[in-house]
Design a protein around this motif. Structure first.
Motif, short mmCIF file in Angstrom:
data_model
loop_
_atom_site.label_atom_id
_atom_site.label_comp_id
_atom_site.label_asym_id
_atom_site.label_seq_id
_atom_site.Cartn_x
_atom_site.Cartn_y
_atom_site.Cartn_z
N ARG A 107 33.63 32.79 54.16
CA ARG A 107 34.06 33.91 53.33
C ARG A 107 34.61 34.99 54.25
NH1 ARG A 107 28.97 34.65 49.24
NH2 ARG A 107 29.16 32.63 48.25
N GLN A 113 38.33 45.89 51.69
CA GLN A 113 37.35 45.56 50.66
C GLN A 113 35.92 45.84 51.08
OE1 GLN A 113 37.91 44.66 47.51
NE2 GLN A 113 40.07 45.02 47.98
N ARG A 142 30.68 44.86 49.47
CA ARG A 142 32.12 44.89 49.23
C ARG A 142 32.46 45.89 48.14
NH1 ARG A 142 34.90 39.23 50.01
NH2 ARG A 142 36.47 40.39 48.87
N ARG A 143 33.63 46.50 48.24
CA ARG A 143 34.07 47.48 47.24
C ARG A 143 34.27 46.84 45.88
NH1 ARG A 143 35.66 52.12 50.08
NH2 ARG A 143 36.34 51.67 52.19
N ASP A 144 34.77 45.62 45.83
CA ASP A 144 35.03 44.97 44.56
C ASP A 144 33.78 44.38 43.93
OD1 ASP A 144 34.83 43.09 46.54
OD2 ASP A 144 36.49 41.86 45.86
N ARG A 145 32.67 44.39 44.65
CA ARG A 145 31.40 43.85 44.13
C ARG A 145 30.26 44.81 44.40
NH1 ARG A 145 32.64 38.34 47.01
NH2 ARG A 145 34.37 37.65 45.72
N ASP A 148 26.81 43.97 42.82
CA ASP A 148 26.16 42.73 43.26
C ASP A 148 25.20 43.00 44.42
OD1 ASP A 148 27.70 41.46 41.40
OD2 ASP A 148 29.10 40.59 42.84
N ASP A 149 24.37 42.02 44.68
CA ASP A 149 23.47 42.12 45.84
C ASP A 149 24.29 42.07 47.11
OD1 ASP A 149 21.17 42.23 44.30
OD2 ASP A 149 20.92 40.05 44.30
#
Length: 185
Positions: A107, A113, A142-145, A148-149
């Protein structure tokens, strides 16, 4: 023959000036730490197993069964590829972003991001097994998540840093410096 996946750049060990990133070419992917003894020992055992399988493939082929020898040779190539992938696992940084290489996947998060990279105290997996212990982890948000954990990039109990807390601190600090230097405001 130089094997760049086995050693981190020695510029961190021989750093004479005060630059946080002692590299001329920041576009190249780098692992800012050396693989740990557990990871290297596992890869060495896999390569030892591969040598025995290759020897068996030669004996089987000479004995007259070419198909079985080819199967043994294929198994040996798979074991060698697994050992090399095991050695490549870890967190890699460049001017482009932050890359986490796992055994079955990779990844990459571009710096645009990345919201934050920080060290936290949390339960971590011991040598990648299901058992968890209390330790430290370098996590990526991450900025887009954001909801999320966070993703654990490095832990104090993985194959690179088990029993080496100073090496974990140094690697975590280095990755955090890369993030601070390259992440946009």
């Amino acid at each position: 023959m130089p094997l760049p996946f086995l050693t981190a750049d020695r510029a961190f060990d021989e750093q004479a000036d005060d630059r946080a990133l002692p590299f001329d070419n920041l576009d190249r992917w780098r692992r800012p730490y050396r693989p740990g003894p557990w990871r290297v020992a596992m890869a060495a055992l896999l390569l030892l197993l591969a040598s025995y399988v290759l020897f068996a493939a030669v004996i089987i082929t000479v004995a007259g069964t070419l198909g079985a020898g080819a199967v043994c040779f294929g198994v040996a190539l798979f074991v060698i590829a697994s050992a090399l992938r095991l050695l490549r696992m870890g967190a890699w940084v460049s001017a482009y972003g932050l890359r986490q290489v796992r055994f079955f996947g990779t990844r990459t998060a571009p710096w645009t991001q990345v919201a934050v990279v920080r060290t936290v105290q949390q339960p971590v997996r011991w040598l990648g097994l299901p058992r968890t212990v209390q330790g430290q982890a370098l996590v990526l948000v991450r900025r887009d998540r954001v909801g999320d954990d966070p993703v654990a990039l490095l832990t104090t109990h993985n194959a690179d840093f088990l029993g080496r807390p100073e090496a974990f601190d140094r690697a975590a600090d280095t990755v955090e410096v890369w993030a601070d230097e390259h992440r946009p405001g």
